[in-house]
Design an enzyme around this catalytic site. Structure first.
Site, PDB file in Angstrom:
ATOM      1  N   ASN A  10     -85.466  16.526  45.552  1.00 27.57           N
ATOM      2  CA  ASN A  10     -84.860  15.950  46.682  1.00 27.57           C
ATOM      3  C   ASN A  10     -83.464  16.396  46.728  1.00 27.57           C
ATOM      4  OD1 ASN A  10     -83.846  14.301  48.835  1.00 27.57           O
ATOM      5  ND2 ASN A  10     -84.514  12.355  47.636  1.00 27.57           N
ATOM      6  N   LYS A  12     -81.334  15.421  48.920  1.00 28.73           N
ATOM      7  CA  LYS A  12     -80.460  14.529  49.705  1.00 28.73           C
ATOM      8  C   LYS A  12     -79.356  15.208  50.563  1.00 28.73           C
ATOM      9  CE  LYS A  12     -81.243  11.486  45.952  1.00 28.73           C
ATOM     10  NZ  LYS A  12     -81.022  10.206  44.997  1.00 28.73           N
ATOM     11  N   HIS A  93     -87.407   6.327  51.172  1.00 31.74           N
ATOM     12  CA  HIS A  93     -86.490   6.564  50.008  1.00 31.74           C
ATOM     13  C   HIS A  93     -85.463   5.208  49.883  1.00 31.74           C
ATOM     14  CE1 HIS A  93     -83.456   7.893  47.130  1.00 31.74           C
ATOM     15  NE2 HIS A  93     -84.206   8.873  46.754  1.00 31.74           N
ATOM     16  N   GLU A  95     -82.520   5.078  49.556  1.00 27.94           N
ATOM     17  CA  GLU A  95     -81.350   4.930  50.125  1.00 27.94           C
ATOM     18  C   GLU A  95     -81.254   5.100  51.890  1.00 27.94           C
ATOM     19  OE1 GLU A  95     -80.701   8.993  48.404  1.00 27.94           O
ATOM     20  OE2 GLU A  95     -80.073   7.893  46.567  1.00 27.94           O
ATOM     21  N   GLU A 160     -89.707   4.810  42.214  1.00 33.03           N
ATOM     22  CA  GLU A 160     -88.244   5.332  41.920  1.00 33.03           C
ATOM     23  C   GLU A 160     -87.444   3.725  41.856  1.00 33.03           C
ATOM     24  OE1 GLU A 160     -86.826   9.525  43.226  1.00 33.03           O
ATOM     25  OE2 GLU A 160     -86.725   8.019  45.153  1.00 33.03           O
ATOM     26  N   GLY A 166     -79.566   8.153  40.242  1.00 34.30           N
ATOM     27  CA  GLY A 166     -78.231   8.459  40.046  1.00 34.30           C
ATOM     28  C   GLY A 166     -77.409   7.842  39.021  1.00 34.30           C
ATOM     29  N   SER A 200     -83.357   9.596  37.613  1.00 34.63           N
ATOM     30  CA  SER A 200     -82.452  10.140  36.546  1.00 34.63           C
ATOM     31  C   SER A 200     -83.512  11.093  35.769  1.00 34.63           C
ATOM     32  CB  SER A 200     -81.733   9.198  35.745  1.00 34.63           C
ATOM     33  OG  SER A 200     -80.602   8.707  36.625  1.00 34.63           O
TER      34      SER A 200
END
Ligand code: 13P
Length: 245
Positions: A10, A12, A93, A95, A160, A166, A200
């Site tokens: 991904n 992003k 996701h 985010e 996730e 991250g 990660s």
């Protein structure tokens, strides 16, 4: 039947035309590792160019609208992604759930739209650090599944944990194994659905994570932005012999 592994990148909001070289490099790995699927989800601007050079690498979007078309400035429909050559789309996701206030009902509507357009949805779920500390991880994940899953069982799930994205932190192998079993138990088509781990994933931890029985691949952020780290993760995947799906 063993499930075919899927290693997904991904990107992003990263990637300009010059980044397409990463896909060219990964294309060679897709030939060597034809026992598994490799997916790259670049920004939407790069999808048509990525498709042209992808070879066996699958190309996906990172989001789509729930409607087919209409007055939705700035949005992209599932049909448009399909038309651009994408075959997958990442949905829900964390985010987007956090940054765009996407609720699970919206994720379900998007997943249904994606399936109708002929795209495979990769539906993301994950708990926050405070939810895990409060012992509520399973409760949160259970609710996200209940509310996000479309009726048609043709989807991929990506677990996730938000606090692992991250941050360089990953869930422990035991926690990943337990959560993947928990998730599979709650899926109507449990044993046939791929469940990816994300958060990660790096060359250093990929082999141990991907060796877990109920982990069917990885959804990789930062480490998918370089061909050498992404290919090392692909390399770390165990070989599972299965018919193509
Ligand atoms: P990182 O691999 O950078 O932690 O990102 C994971 C992720 O959010 C993939 O969707």
């Amino acid at each position: 039947m063993a499930r075919r592994m899927l290693i997904a990148g991904n990107w992003k909001m990263n990637g300009l035309r010059q980044s397409l070289g990463i896909i060219e490099e990964i294309r060679a790995f897709a030939i060597v590792r034809s026992d598994l699927d490799i997916l790259i989800a670049p920004p939407a601007t790069l999808i048509p160019a990525a498709v042209k050079i992808a070879g066996l690498v699958k190309i996906g979007g990172q989001d789509c609208h729930s409607k087919r078309s209409g007055a939705h400035t700035g949005d992209i429909s599932a049909e448009m992604l399909k038309d651009a050559g994408a075959t997958y789309v990442i949905l829900g996701h964390s985010e987007r759930r956090a940054g765009h206030n996407e609720k699970s009902a919206m994720v379900r509507a998007k997943a249904t739209a994606a399936q109708s357009a002929g795209l495979m949805p990769v539906i993301c779920i994950g708990e926050s650090e405070s939810e895990r500390r409060a012992g509520k991880a399973e409760l949160v994940i259970g609710r996200q599944l209940e509310e996000s899953l479309p009726h048609d069982t043709d989807y991929v799930i990506a677990y996730e944990p938000i606090w692992a994205i991250g941050t360089g932190l990953t869930a422990s192998l035991d926690d990943i194994a337990a959560m993947h079993i928990f998730i599979r138990d709650r899926l109507p088509a449990g044993k046939d659905v791929k469940i990816l781990y994300g958060g990660s994933v790096k060359p250093e931890n990929a082999a141990a994570i991907l060796a877990i029985e109920d982990v069917d691949g990885a959804l990789v952020g930062g480490a998918s932005l370089k061909a050498d780290s992404f290919s090392a993760i692909i390399d770390a995947a165990p070989i599972r012999f299965a018919a193509s799906k």
